[in-house]
Motif scaffolding. Structure first.
Motif, PDB file in Angstrom:
ATOM      1  N   LYS A  46       1.075  -1.051   0.374  1.00 29.60           N
ATOM      2  CA  LYS A  46       0.026  -0.126  -0.152  1.00 29.60           C
ATOM      3  C   LYS A  46       0.762   1.325  -0.035  1.00 29.60           C
ATOM      4  O   LYS A  46       0.547   2.316  -0.884  1.00 29.60           O
ATOM      5  N   ARG A  47       2.031   1.189   0.819  1.00 38.73           N
ATOM      6  CA  ARG A  47       2.823   2.380   0.751  1.00 38.73           C
ATOM      7  C   ARG A  47       3.526   2.741  -0.590  1.00 38.73           C
ATOM      8  O   ARG A  47       3.889   3.736  -1.114  1.00 38.73           O
ATOM      9  N   TYR A  48       3.783   1.325  -1.334  1.00 35.32           N
ATOM     10  CA  TYR A  48       4.533   1.558  -2.387  1.00 35.32           C
ATOM     11  C   TYR A  48       3.409   2.190  -3.670  1.00 35.32           C
ATOM     12  O   TYR A  48       4.034   3.143  -4.429  1.00 35.32           O
ATOM     13  N   LEU A  49       2.398   1.705  -3.441  1.00 31.10           N
ATOM     14  CA  LEU A  49       1.365   2.309  -4.282  1.00 31.10           C
ATOM     15  C   LEU A  49       1.029   3.742  -4.018  1.00 31.10           C
ATOM     16  O   LEU A  49       0.928   4.492  -5.093  1.00 31.10           O
ATOM     17  N   GLN A  50       0.952   4.178  -2.766  1.00 31.78           N
ATOM     18  CA  GLN A  50       1.071   5.766  -2.329  1.00 31.78           C
ATOM     19  C   GLN A  50       2.172   6.404  -2.798  1.00 31.78           C
ATOM     20  O   GLN A  50       2.113   7.686  -3.357  1.00 31.78           O
ATOM     21  N   PHE A  51       3.423   5.805  -2.790  1.00 29.60           N
ATOM     22  CA  PHE A  51       4.651   6.178  -3.399  1.00 29.60           C
ATOM     23  C   PHE A  51       4.401   6.540  -4.647  1.00 29.60           C
ATOM     24  O   PHE A  51       4.822   7.793  -5.547  1.00 29.60           O
ATOM     25  N   CYS A  52       3.953   5.683  -5.674  1.00 27.21           N
ATOM     26  CA  CYS A  52       3.725   5.822  -7.086  1.00 27.21           C
ATOM     27  C   CYS A  52       2.868   6.967  -7.367  1.00 27.21           C
ATOM     28  O   CYS A  52       3.020   7.906  -8.406  1.00 27.21           O
ATOM     29  N   ALA A  53       1.621   6.938  -6.619  1.00 35.55           N
ATOM     30  CA  ALA A  53       0.682   8.039  -7.034  1.00 35.55           C
ATOM     31  C   ALA A  53       1.253   9.482  -6.472  1.00 35.55           C
ATOM     32  O   ALA A  53       0.941  10.713  -7.077  1.00 35.55           O
ATOM     33  N   ASP A  54       2.054   9.541  -5.302  1.00 36.04           N
ATOM     34  CA  ASP A  54       2.460  10.999  -4.882  1.00 36.04           C
ATOM     35  C   ASP A  54       3.711  11.388  -6.088  1.00 36.04           C
ATOM     36  O   ASP A  54       3.939  12.466  -6.183  1.00 36.04           O
ATOM     37  N   HIS A  55       4.166  10.382  -6.701  1.00 35.28           N
ATOM     38  CA  HIS A  55       5.311  10.759  -7.475  1.00 35.28           C
ATOM     39  C   HIS A  55       4.819  10.503  -9.148  1.00 35.28           C
ATOM     40  O   HIS A  55       5.726  10.335 -10.034  1.00 35.28           O
ATOM     41  N   LYS A  56       3.633  10.440  -9.531  1.00 31.70           N
ATOM     42  CA  LYS A  56       3.339  10.018 -10.663  1.00 31.70           C
ATOM     43  C   LYS A  56       3.725  11.118 -11.948  1.00 31.70           C
ATOM     44  O   LYS A  56       3.759  10.592 -13.084  1.00 31.70           O
ATOM     45  N   GLY A  57       3.855  12.365 -11.270  1.00 28.57           N
ATOM     46  CA  GLY A  57       4.473  13.478 -12.530  1.00 28.57           C
ATOM     47  C   GLY A  57       5.983  12.741 -12.975  1.00 28.57           C
ATOM     48  O   GLY A  57       6.137  13.262 -14.049  1.00 28.57           O
ATOM     49  N   ASN A  58       6.632  12.154 -11.898  1.00 30.61           N
ATOM     50  CA  ASN A  58       8.179  12.073 -12.714  1.00 30.61           C
ATOM     51  C   ASN A  58       8.531  10.628 -11.634  1.00 30.61           C
ATOM     52  O   ASN A  58       9.537  10.689 -10.954  1.00 30.61           O
ATOM     53  N   LEU A  59       7.742   9.742 -11.942  1.00 32.49           N
ATOM     54  CA  LEU A  59       8.080   8.321 -11.300  1.00 32.49           C
ATOM     55  C   LEU A  59       9.618   7.887 -11.615  1.00 32.49           C
ATOM     56  O   LEU A  59      10.163   7.433 -10.681  1.00 32.49           O
ATOM     57  N   ASP A  60       9.763   7.919 -12.653  1.00 30.35           N
ATOM     58  CA  ASP A  60      11.410   7.541 -12.809  1.00 30.35           C
ATOM     59  C   ASP A  60      12.383   8.226 -12.042  1.00 30.35           C
ATOM     60  O   ASP A  60      13.248   7.618 -11.543  1.00 30.35           O
ATOM     61  N   ALA A  61      12.217   9.412 -11.985  1.00 29.61           N
ATOM     62  CA  ALA A  61      13.094  10.299 -11.058  1.00 29.61           C
ATOM     63  C   ALA A  61      12.994   9.803  -9.649  1.00 29.61           C
ATOM     64  O   ALA A  61      13.955   9.839  -8.992  1.00 29.61           O
ATOM     65  N   ALA A  62      11.781   9.693  -9.178  1.00 30.14           N
ATOM     66  CA  ALA A  62      11.613   9.337  -7.677  1.00 30.14           C
ATOM     67  C   ALA A  62      12.337   8.076  -7.306  1.00 30.14           C
ATOM     68  O   ALA A  62      12.717   7.932  -6.479  1.00 30.14           O
ATOM     69  N   ILE A 266      26.278  12.782 -32.312  1.00 31.36           N
ATOM     70  CA  ILE A 266      27.057  12.638 -31.215  1.00 31.36           C
ATOM     71  C   ILE A 266      26.170  12.363 -29.893  1.00 31.36           C
ATOM     72  O   ILE A 266      26.002  11.481 -29.225  1.00 31.36           O
ATOM     73  N   VAL A 267      25.247  13.627 -29.704  1.00 29.50           N
ATOM     74  CA  VAL A 267      24.419  13.634 -28.535  1.00 29.50           C
ATOM     75  C   VAL A 267      23.279  12.415 -28.646  1.00 29.50           C
ATOM     76  O   VAL A 267      23.013  11.894 -27.337  1.00 29.50           O
ATOM     77  N   GLY A 268      22.891  12.202 -29.779  1.00 34.35           N
ATOM     78  CA  GLY A 268      21.860  11.314 -29.735  1.00 34.35           C
ATOM     79  C   GLY A 268      22.269   9.817 -29.936  1.00 34.35           C
ATOM     80  O   GLY A 268      22.138   8.991 -29.253  1.00 34.35           O
ATOM     81  N   GLY A 269      23.163   9.702 -31.065  1.00 36.97           N
ATOM     82  CA  GLY A 269      23.690   8.412 -31.206  1.00 36.97           C
ATOM     83  C   GLY A 269      24.638   7.611 -30.297  1.00 36.97           C
ATOM     84  O   GLY A 269      24.335   6.513 -29.872  1.00 36.97           O
ATOM     85  N   CYS A 270      25.403   8.422 -29.728  1.00 36.65           N
ATOM     86  CA  CYS A 270      26.222   7.876 -28.591  1.00 36.65           C
ATOM     87  C   CYS A 270      25.564   7.840 -27.080  1.00 36.65           C
ATOM     88  O   CYS A 270      26.456   7.124 -26.361  1.00 36.65           O
ATOM     89  N   GLY A 272      22.273   7.094 -26.830  1.00 35.40           N
ATOM     90  CA  GLY A 272      21.029   6.336 -26.917  1.00 35.40           C
ATOM     91  C   GLY A 272      19.773   7.169 -26.824  1.00 35.40           C
ATOM     92  O   GLY A 272      18.759   6.733 -26.514  1.00 35.40           O
ATOM     93  N   ASP A 273      20.053   8.554 -27.241  1.00 29.31           N
ATOM     94  CA  ASP A 273      18.929   9.353 -27.495  1.00 29.31           C
ATOM     95  C   ASP A 273      18.435   9.816 -26.134  1.00 29.31           C
ATOM     96  O   ASP A 273      17.059  10.088 -26.129  1.00 29.31           O
ATOM     97  N   ASP A 274      18.879   9.348 -24.911  1.00 35.51           N
ATOM     98  CA  ASP A 274      18.222   9.988 -23.616  1.00 35.51           C
ATOM     99  C   ASP A 274      18.058  11.560 -23.698  1.00 35.51           C
ATOM    100  O   ASP A 274      19.194  12.349 -24.201  1.00 35.51           O
ATOM    101  N   GLY A 275      16.826  12.046 -23.422  1.00 37.38           N
ATOM    102  CA  GLY A 275      16.383  13.295 -23.630  1.00 37.38           C
ATOM    103  C   GLY A 275      17.224  14.197 -22.581  1.00 37.38           C
ATOM    104  O   GLY A 275      17.316  15.455 -22.699  1.00 37.38           O
ATOM    105  N   ASP A 276      17.910  13.803 -21.438  1.00 41.86           N
ATOM    106  CA  ASP A 276      18.543  14.528 -20.539  1.00 41.86           C
ATOM    107  C   ASP A 276      19.959  15.198 -21.011  1.00 41.86           C
ATOM    108  O   ASP A 276      20.675  15.798 -20.310  1.00 41.86           O
TER     109      ASP A 276
END
Length: 322
Positions: A46-62, A266-270, A272-276
């Motif tokens: 339940k706490r994990y589901l709440q964690f996902c809900a709290d940070h649904k805007g940027n769950l990967d970063a959380a 260079i930025v994309g190909g090397c 993996g096209d990670d947006g950051d």
């Protein structure tokens, strides 16, 4: 007398119901029965589901918010969260993602320890459920001390002919372990050996695992990035352990083969096209000495050719000397 009474009075319980439970190895007995274990596991989920809900805007970063911990010590705890900042969700009444993630991983370790201590009475399917959930969450959090020992225990002890995991689950767990050997530990021999045994013992097959191993063995960063784009978040999290060395190999290969290339390649190909990734961030991270001119990156400049007259004179001088 009053002073002695105050010294003997037990400390107040923590408000966090997960933190109120301690480790069996340290004498805590709250989880030494199956009903208590099941209730505690329900609280964790339940706490994990709440964690996902709290940070649904940027769950990967959380999920990536734990402080970097390079230790592979299987007995180490999840790293403690750093101090919160003004921008931290804790200001809004929500625990910081790193603090909550650390609490979840630590609670799962307490539960796994208790389940192991009561293995004679705890249902095997419940133990499998706990470990499976723990592995998946720990992989997303990129905390090997939480997932790698559980992977080994699940495959070596919990999976049996009398109490097997589902075929899809055993295939998934084997994929994680093979990729962890290859991507995080850089042990390609162990990865190929486990894949061979898995094929024989579990009829294991995974096109994704085959493609990743082939890409790493052949230093094929293009194939590695292509596979990484098409997998789920769990497999991607395990593959992420290899992205630094794949990126650096790609930059080294480009640097030895080209004089100049377009900056986007260079930025994309090397990377993996990670947006950051940006050109400036790549230069700072990898300490690149290449020069950017407009949209082109000058890797090295060709040596200027001598003018025709100078070249003719040099040829004549060489002929006379010979």
């Amino acid at each position: 007398m009053s002073k002695q009474g105050s010294r003997l009075r037990p400390p107040p319980l923590a408000a966090d119901s997960l933190a109120n439970v301690g480790f069996v190895s340290k004498g805590d007995k709250k989880l030494l029965n199956y009903p208590a274990q099941k209730e505690y596991f329900d609280k964790i989920t339940k706490r994990y589901l709440q964690f996902c809900a709290d940070h649904k805007g940027n769950l990967d970063a959380a999920l990536a918010s734990l402080p970097i911990n390079s230790s592979n010590d299987a007995t180490s705890n999840p790293p403690a969260a750093g101090p919160s900042t003004k921008s931290s969700p804790a200001v809004k009444g929500i625990p910081s993602p790193s603090a909550e993630l650390s609490t979840l991983l630590l609670s799962l370790r307490k539960l796994r320890e208790a389940v192991l201590a009561t293995s004679a009475s705890t249902p095997v399917d419940f133990s499998q459920k706990v470990h499976y959930f723990s592995i998946r969450l720990s992989i997303l959090a990129q905390h090997p001390p939480s997932y790698f020992p559980s992977l080994r225990y699940s495959l070596d002890k919990l999976h049996s002919t009398s109490h097997p995991f589902e075929d899809s689950e055993i295939n998934e767990l084997l994929s994680y372990m093979i990729l962890d050997y290859a991507c995080r530990q850089g042990d390609m021999g162990a990865a190929f050996d486990l894949r061979a045994r898995a094929r024989k013992e579990h009829k294991f097959h995974s096109q994704t695992v085959d493609q990743v191993l082939t890409a790493l063995m052949n230093d094929n960063w293009i194939a590695f990035w292509r596979v990484r784009k098409g997998v789920d978040s769990y497999v991607r999290a395990v593959m992420n352990w290899a992205v630094d060395r794949v990126r650096r190999h790609a930059l080294k290969a480009v640097g030895s083969a080209y004089l100049n290339v377009h900056v986007s390649w260079i930025v994309g190909g090397c990377t993996g096209d990670d947006g950051d990734w940006t050109w400036d961030k790549l230069v700072e991270t990898e300490k690149l000495g290449w020069q950017k001119e407009g949209d082109n990156v000058i890797i090295r400049r060709p040596k200027p050719r001598p003018p025709p007259q100078a070249a003719h004179a040099h040829a004549q001088m060489s002929a006379s000397v010979s």
